[in-house]
Write an enzyme that holds these catalytic residues in place. Structure first.
Site, short mmCIF file in Angstrom:
data_model
loop_
_atom_site.label_atom_id
_atom_site.label_comp_id
_atom_site.label_asym_id
_atom_site.label_seq_id
_atom_site.Cartn_x
_atom_site.Cartn_y
_atom_site.Cartn_z
CD GLU A 136 1.42 -5.96 5.07
OE1 GLU A 136 2.31 -6.82 5.28
OE2 GLU A 136 0.70 -6.00 4.07
CD GLU A 153 -2.44 -7.94 2.17
OE1 GLU A 153 -2.08 -6.75 2.03
OE2 GLU A 153 -3.22 -8.31 3.06
N GLY A 201 0.62 -5.19 0.52
CA GLY A 201 -0.51 -5.22 -0.40
C GLY A 201 -0.12 -5.74 -1.77
CB ALA A 209 -0.87 -0.02 1.25
N1 T1G Z 1 4.65 3.53 0.12
C1 T1G Z 1 5.12 4.76 -0.20
N2 T1G Z 1 6.43 5.00 -0.48
C2 T1G Z 1 7.28 3.95 -0.43
C3 T1G Z 1 6.85 2.65 -0.08
C4 T1G Z 1 5.46 2.46 0.19
N3 T1G Z 1 4.98 1.26 0.48
N4 T1G Z 1 7.95 1.83 -0.10
C5 T1G Z 1 8.99 2.59 -0.44
N5 T1G Z 1 8.60 3.86 -0.64
C6 T1G Z 1 9.46 4.98 -1.04
C7 T1G Z 1 10.49 5.30 0.02
O1 T1G Z 1 9.94 6.21 0.96
C8 T1G Z 1 11.58 5.95 -0.82
O2 T1G Z 1 11.14 7.28 -1.12
C9 T1G Z 1 11.51 5.17 -2.14
O3 T1G Z 1 10.20 4.55 -2.18
C10 T1G Z 1 12.54 4.08 -2.24
O4 T1G Z 1 12.40 3.30 -1.05
C11 T1G Z 1 -2.77 -3.14 2.62
C12 T1G Z 1 -1.43 -1.88 4.62
C13 T1G Z 1 10.36 -1.67 -1.34
C14 T1G Z 1 12.17 -2.91 -0.14
O5 T1G Z 1 6.23 -2.01 4.14
O6 T1G Z 1 10.53 -2.06 2.32
O7 T1G Z 1 0.84 -2.87 2.17
O8 T1G Z 1 13.04 8.52 -0.05
O9 T1G Z 1 14.65 3.91 -0.16
O10 T1G Z 1 16.01 0.48 -0.20
O11 T1G Z 1 -1.89 -4.95 3.77
O12 T1G Z 1 11.14 0.63 0.22
O13 T1G Z 1 13.09 7.95 -2.49
O14 T1G Z 1 11.45 9.68 -1.62
O15 T1G Z 1 13.29 2.00 0.84
O16 T1G Z 1 15.37 -0.12 -2.58
C15 T1G Z 1 3.76 -2.65 3.13
C16 T1G Z 1 8.07 -0.71 2.39
C17 T1G Z 1 3.02 -1.36 3.17
C18 T1G Z 1 7.34 -1.99 2.03
C19 T1G Z 1 12.70 -0.86 -1.47
N6 T1G Z 1 4.98 -2.51 2.35
N7 T1G Z 1 9.17 -0.44 1.48
O17 T1G Z 1 13.82 -0.59 -0.68
O18 T1G Z 1 14.31 1.79 -1.48
S1 T1G Z 1 1.57 -1.47 4.18
C20 T1G Z 1 6.15 -2.17 2.94
C21 T1G Z 1 10.34 -1.13 1.56
C22 T1G Z 1 0.56 -2.51 3.28
C23 T1G Z 1 -1.50 -3.79 3.06
C24 T1G Z 1 -0.67 -2.98 3.98
C25 T1G Z 1 11.43 -0.67 0.65
C26 T1G Z 1 11.65 -1.56 -0.59
P1 T1G Z 1 12.26 8.43 -1.32
P2 T1G Z 1 13.71 2.78 -0.36
P3 T1G Z 1 14.98 0.37 -1.26
#
Ligand code: T1G
Length: 695
Positions: A128, A108, A105, A66
């Site tokens: 999450e 999912e 997500g 998400a």
């Molecule tokens: N949403 C918004 N921005 C995101 C994002 C996300 N999910 N993931 C990364 N970014 C942005 C981050 O802030 C950075 O921005 C850029 O992307 C590069 O990220 C419904 C509710 C994917 C492994 O927890 O683990 O799904 O600083 O520096 O080291 O059930 O990002 O460049 O402006 O980390 O290569 C669940 C979180 C969400 C994954 C990549 N998903 N992201 O790592 O790059 S909740 C997560 C990561 C959800 C559902 C629920 C990592 C990455 P900027 P980065 P990276």
């Protein structure tokens, strides 16, 4: 503003529709992406020429979850569930084609498809829980149906990313296609299942593993017990476990309802708000307003470390771990050999735990060269001194380095509190001098405080920060002040803890409060662990503090079997009557009538003093952002991530309350204690401390 059309498109490979999501940086499920997928899936289903659908992403990764920036805000457009229903109930096979990381997500979404294929380098996960959440789009109900209860509990509460080959083994993936040929591989797979007329399997209908686990509550109890310590204080792990219990014991749709309810509890709570704040804080901390990301760095091909003790050895391992040769210098042969053997033992222990092969151990040891001559550092690009914490000693070392080490190298000090500007006066190139303050054990602790002196060059700062990132650290930039960011705040807390000893609290009373708050241990237990005699000298000790008296009695902490606490042979701590008597004597000497200090006062005086010091650090521009201070305390001292760090925690308490309480405690906070004017102003203006940024 992205629109569904701008982030999602569909093209036809013959009878196979390929939906392509293209929403940098990580194809997060923003409202536009969700709508884009939904609209195109509907279109493909309604198009008689289409026989199967492939969903894939452009750029670096499949959907990474998400859009975290949207979480907690009112949802716009179709929810993920509507999109998933459209795919799962499609009469035509829908195949997710995964590269990069299918997370949250994203996974999912893939689990609502009939099939999943991926390239070998792909990974899948439901992280999450690291955001204080649980998969809110059926992940807790579909995952166990594929991988079973035990694996699902592990994956949901660890948030780990699972490599594609393991996902294939577990049934999370149906096929691995050649690297770089995801689209072709997915289309060929689609054609094959059409030709084989394979049934459209919906994960929600796969009940076998749930039935097998039904009536076995012990599966969940033993998992809870085995992880109690790790989950202490967190809400999300338990909520994830309850969702899996619902998956086992309830029909799918009721399980989804349970998941939705438990997700709602988490998303509206402070723990998830804190952990989402930390997610972005960990990415902000690398951004330095006057040192842009493209600042030229010194290419580091060889590192020199001076001092092969605990710190020097740990620091050296960080570089060897990433393949950078290190020359380790010690004054004496036996100290050098001891240092190298400690490093080898550390690596061998890691190998025993299966996290390194013996070949890797030898490879890393092969990158370490011992020497007793500073001259051997002449060609190093980065030199880090980790010698005795004494200004004269450090200045003498730097003066010698200045004469030996090639021009252009970065000269770093691992000092934990000394004035980097003064150290820089010992060299003719103060621009090359920077602080790189590691936390012990340096090969384990994630935090690195990079300290910029008045004359430190941007290249030196950028190089130190880059080396931090390259060696897996999280680096926070600090200005020069006693204790920099972390230890200066620690000192503020210590002052309150020590003062309360003389007012009626015992060390174990204070430690309990901070342990219950979520810290790994309280200040006195931490001192016993580190050793009470750091910076203590018998010759000059004057029995002027509880600590001095303890050291004079050779009660120097865990290592001597006694400090503030008494320790049994297994190092289990228990309150000590010896310490209690010393404390009471000091109280009597101070003329203090012991009074009962409530747990609330202990917590507020310790933590609000930390908040106040953090505000002063911001006022003095020692830290760039309040969130950097939170990163320091979470990663260097174990401040509970579900509280966001001292600055974020201040906002959850309310700055008005913090200021009022500090005023109420008044003189008890110490004769020289002053409330930060910034804190008072933000409180008066109803602003948030965690949002303060300098520059
Ligand atoms: N949403 C918004 N921005 C995101 C994002 C996300 N999910 N993931 C990364 N970014 C942005 C981050 O802030 C950075 O921005 C850029 O992307 C590069 O990220 C419904 C509710 C994917 C492994 O927890 O683990 O799904 O600083 O520096 O080291 O059930 O990002 O460049 O402006 O980390 O290569 C669940 C979180 C969400 C994954 C990549 N998903 N992201 O790592 O790059 S909740 C997560 C990561 C959800 C559902 C629920 C990592 C990455 P900027 P980065 P990276």
């Amino acid at each position: 503003m992205a629109t569904p059309e701008s982030v999602a498109s569909m093209s036809l490979d013959g009878e196979i529709a390929v939906i392509m999501i293209d929403s940098p940086p990580v194809n997060a499920l923003s409202q536009a992406v969700r709508t884009g997928i939904y609209d195109n899936v509907r279109k493909a289903i309604d198009d008689p020429a289409v026989k199967a659908v492939v969903l894939m992403c452009a750029g670096r990764t499949f959907i990474a979850g998400a859009d975290i920036t949207e979480l907690g805000k009112p949802r716009q457009g179709p929810g993920l569930t509507e999109t998933q229903d459209a795919m799962e109930n499609s009469p035509k096979p829908v195949i997710a084609a995964i590269h990069g990381t299918a997370l949250g997500g994203g996974l999912e979404t893939a689990l609502a498809c009939h099939y999943r294929v991926a390239v070998p380098s792909a990974k899948c996960g439901l992280p999450e829980v690291k955001l204080g959440l649980l998969p809110g789009a059926g992940g807790t109900q579909r995952l166990p149906r594929i991988v079973g209860v035990e694996k699902a509990l592990e994956l949901l509460t660890s948030g780990e990313h699972v490599p594609a080959p393991t996902c294939l083994e577990w049934g999370l993936l149906d096929e691995i296609v050649p690297e770089g040929q995801l689209r072709e591989g997915a289309v060929a797979f689609a054609r094959r299942i059409l030709a084989e007329k394979r049934p459209l399997k919906r994960v929600r209908d796969m009940d076998e593993k749930m039935i097998a686990a039904r009536g076995k509550p012990e599966l969940f109890e033993s998992f809870r017990k085995a992880n109690a310590r790790k989950f202490r204080g967190f809400l999300a792990p338990e909520h994830n476990i309850r969702c899996v219990e619902a998956a086992v014991n309830l029909p799918f749709d009721e399980g989804i309802e349970a998941e939705r309810r438990l997700f709602g509890e988490l998303i509206s709570g402070t723990q998830s708000a804190a952990q989402r704040y930390v997610f972005f804080a960990e990415r902000e901390v690398w951004k330095i307003p006057d040192v842009p990301a493209d600042t030229p760095v010194v290419p580091v091909k060889k590192v020199g470390i001076i001092g092969a003790g605990t710190m020097g050895g740990g620091i050296a391992m960080n570089f060897a771990n990433v393949g950078i040769p290190v020359t380790l210098v010690e004054a004496k042969q036996d100290a050098l050999e001891r240092g190298l053997s400690v490093i080898r033992k550390n690596y061998e222990n890691t190998a025993k735990r299966g996290r390194l092969t013996m070949e890797q151990v030898e490879q890393r040891m092969g990158l370490l060269t011992g020497s007793m001559a500073l001259e051997s550092l002449a060609d190093c690009d980065l030199v880090i001194e980790a010698v005795f914490e004494n200004m004269d000693v450090k200045k003498e070392v730097f003066a010698r380095l200045d004469r030996i080490v090639k021009q252009g190298a970065v000269l770093a000090t691992n000092t934990s509190a000394l004035d980097v500007n003064e150290i820089a006066t010992a060299v003719a190139r103060p621009d090359a001098v920077v602080g790189m303050h590691y936390f012990s054990p340096a090969n384990v602790m994630r935090l690195l405080e990079v300290v910029r002196g008045d004359k430190t060059s941007k290249a030196a700062i950028a190089t130190a920060m880059q080396m931090g990132k390259k060696t897996g650290k999280i680096a926070a930039l600090s200005g020069v002040c006693p204790g920099f960011i972390g230890n200066r705040i620690l000192a503020a807390r210590t002052r309150q803890a020590q003062a309360m000893l003389l007012e009626g609290a015992m060390p174990w009373d204070i430690d309990k409060v901070l342990y219950d708050f979520g810290l790994p241990m309280g200040p006195f237990a931490m001192s016993d662990l580190a050793g009470l005699d750091i910076g203590w000298f018998k010759e000059t000790s004057k029995s002027s503090t509880v600590r001095e008296v303890l050291c004079e009695m050779d009660r120097r902490g865990q290592k001597t079997g006694a400090g503030y606490y008494d320790y049994d042979e297994k190092r289990n701590a228990k309150p000590s009557p010896v310490t209690e008597k010393i404390v009471r004597d000091f109280m009597a000497k101070a003329g203090n009538q012991p009074r009962t200090i409530t747990e609330q006062e202990i917590l507020e005086r310790c933590v609000y003093a930390m908040i106040n010091e953090g505000a002063k650090i911001l006022e003095e521009k020692i830290a760039i952002r309040a969130s950097d201070i939170d990163i320091v305390w979470i990663n260097g001292y174990g401040f509970p991530v579900y509280r966001g760090g001292p600055m974020f925690y201040a906002d959850t308490v309310g700055l008005k309350t913090v200021v009022e309480k500090l005023r109420e405690y008044g003189p008890r906070m110490g004769a020289d204690f002053t409330i930060s004017p910034l804190l008072e102003r933000l409180a008066a203006e109803g602003k948030r401390l965690s949002e303060v940024k300098n520059g």
